[in-house]
Design a protein around this motif. Structure first.
Motif, mmCIF file in Angstrom:
data_model
loop_
_atom_site.group_PDB
_atom_site.id
_atom_site.type_symbol
_atom_site.label_atom_id
_atom_site.label_comp_id
_atom_site.label_asym_id
_atom_site.label_seq_id
_atom_site.Cartn_x
_atom_site.Cartn_y
_atom_site.Cartn_z
ATOM 1 N N VAL A 240 -4.047 43.009 -7.551
ATOM 2 C CA VAL A 240 -3.157 43.810 -6.708
ATOM 3 C C VAL A 240 -4.008 44.839 -5.956
ATOM 4 C CG1 VAL A 240 -0.969 45.072 -6.644
ATOM 5 C CG2 VAL A 240 -1.459 43.577 -8.579
ATOM 6 N N PRO A 241 -4.781 44.385 -4.975
ATOM 7 C CA PRO A 241 -5.692 45.304 -4.275
ATOM 8 C C PRO A 241 -4.967 46.404 -3.505
ATOM 9 C CG PRO A 241 -5.610 43.169 -3.164
ATOM 10 C CD PRO A 241 -4.894 42.999 -4.473
ATOM 11 N N ALA A 242 -3.685 46.217 -3.195
ATOM 12 C CA ALA A 242 -2.937 47.235 -2.444
ATOM 13 C C ALA A 242 -2.448 48.372 -3.331
ATOM 14 C CB ALA A 242 -1.747 46.589 -1.737
ATOM 15 N N LEU A 243 -2.640 48.269 -4.641
ATOM 16 C CA LEU A 243 -2.194 49.334 -5.548
ATOM 17 C C LEU A 243 -3.197 50.476 -5.510
ATOM 18 C CD1 LEU A 243 -0.444 50.477 -7.874
ATOM 19 C CD2 LEU A 243 -1.892 49.170 -9.457
ATOM 20 N N PRO A 244 -2.785 51.684 -5.058
ATOM 21 C CA PRO A 244 -3.748 52.792 -4.986
ATOM 22 C C PRO A 244 -4.089 53.398 -6.338
ATOM 23 C CG PRO A 244 -1.882 53.131 -3.476
ATOM 24 C CD PRO A 244 -1.511 52.037 -4.416
#
Length: 406
Positions: A179-183
């Motif tokens: 989940v690369p979009a999870l900050p």
């Protein structure tokens, strides 16, 4: 939906909210960790009946699991749902995602349930059963869906999170990669003895894993820890904290129990000293209460009056430590995720930050005076809920920080 207790309950309540197909139903997801939690669950049931006399009252969670007959016999209760059935669509006559759950900027994701350990004070295995873990792929998919729905921080939760099958470090890595979009990724309560090398490296070296650990310490005296059947000793807890903080500026939280059976003044003093020895700034303190069926309930008891007094001492010491820590953050810049209602959020170190209008904030940032009530009421909205923003910390209250847009 009324939720009491742990972060895992919060995560499960969001799932239940999405499954419930009736508007005339109040679901109470209760907690059974202490006698007080059981009492609060009963209070919540009675209040729900007063507030919604025509609604169907459904009770689930650890409280009703541990004492099913008593809760089922309450005149306010229409139905008791077992813990094992509360996340099943068939229980509620609905299908997954039939009604969208209310999502927040910070989302809780349950990845593990139950516990195989036998701490002598704990009744939770009676309510949650043995340890089991959600498959890695399912966790990654759920995390990706939460991000798509607007979550900018996910908190992985579980009854005994560090017992996750295959290692919690491996799961954390899979979520970060998948989940690369999870900050931001945060972890709930950790058992110090189960922090594996991979997890340690991620906590101390991965920017997307928040610099905040909440440790299941419970006590700071070796004899009491042994009688609790905890798997660590005092020196090991301190060493774990020192090792973490040597690599990264990490804020430490902990669960602490006051007045455990046989606890002497000297033993209590060791627990009290642990707040400073482990630099605990997020403390959850509980006076011990005996739970029927647990080994500790059969041990020589400390007076409840003494237990409550010791808990108050622990809270006072923890509050002093927290106030000092918050004051040390004045003048720094922190990153927050804006949460409801839009004028606050949590820093990476889990300090709560409340935002004020810069035009109404004190000009002298070194002042100890807080912004006026008018300034607090005129809190500026720095963007939509879920935005990740930088904030300049201008002051500290007793339990939170005050900031303006950086």
């Amino acid at each position: 939906m009324i939720t009491l207790g742990c972060r895992l309950n919060l995560a499960e309540s969001e799932t239940i909210r999405a499954l419930v197909g009736a508007d005339d139903m109040v679901v109470i997801n209760g907690c059974g960790v202490t006698n007080e939690a059981m009492r609060q669950t009963r209070v919540a049931i009675r209040r729900a009946r007063r507030d919604r006399p025509e609604a169907k009252i459904v009770v689930t969670g650890c409280a009703s699991e541990m004492d099913h007959d008593a809760f089922a016999a309450m005149p306010e209760v229409d139905r008791v749902v077992p813990n094992a059935a509360k996340l099943l669509p068939a229980t509620w006559g609905a299908f997954p995602n039939q009604r969208p759950a209310r999502r927040h900027a910070r989302a809780f994701l349950g990845v593990q349930n139950g516990c195989d350990h036998a701490c002598t004070f704990c009744a939770i295995p009676m309510g949650r059963g043995p340890s089991r873990s959600e498959p890695v792929g399912q966790v990654v998919s759920a995390a990706a869906e939460l991000v798509q729905q607007g979550a900018r921080e996910i908190v992985l939760t579980g009854v005994d999170l560090t017992s996750y099958d295959g290692g919690l470090g491996a799961l954390v890595e899979a979520v970060l990669v998948g989940v690369p979009a999870l900050p931001r990724l945060r972890l709930s309560s950790l058992d110090t003895i189960e922090i594996d090398d991979r997890l340690f490296e991620l906590i101390t070296g991965e920017p997307r894993v928040m610099p905040h650990v909440h440790l299941s310490l419970q006590a700071g005296d070796d004899l009491i820890l042994k009688r609790m059947k905890r798997r660590h000793l005092r020196a090991e807890a301190i060493a774990t904290v020192e090792r973490l903080k040597a690599r990264r500026d990490i804020a430490v939280g902990a669960d602490l129990i006051a007045g455990f059976p046989t606890e002497s003044e000297a033993a209590f003093a060791n627990t009290l000293a642990l707040i400073d020895d482990c630099d605990i700034v997020h403390a959850h303190v509980f006076p011990y209460s005996p739970r029927t069926g647990t080994p500790a309930a059969r041990m020589p008891q400390v007076s409840p009056v003494v237990a409550r007094a010791r808990a108050a001492q622990l809270r006072e010491a923890a509050d002093r430590r927290r106030r000092s820590w918050l004051a040390s953050l004045v003048g720094t810049t922190q990153r927050i995720v804006i949460e409801k209602p839009g004028d606050r959020g949590h820093a990476e170190n889990f300090a709560e930050i409340r935002l004020v209008d810069p035009s109404l904030a004190p000009q002298d940032h070194a002042t100890t005076a807080l912004p006026s009530a008018d300034a607090a009421l005129s809190a500026v909205r720095m963007g939509k809920i879920g935005d990740v923003r930088s904030v300049s910390i201008i002051d500290a209250a007793h339990d939170h920080l005050i900031g303006i847009p950086a």
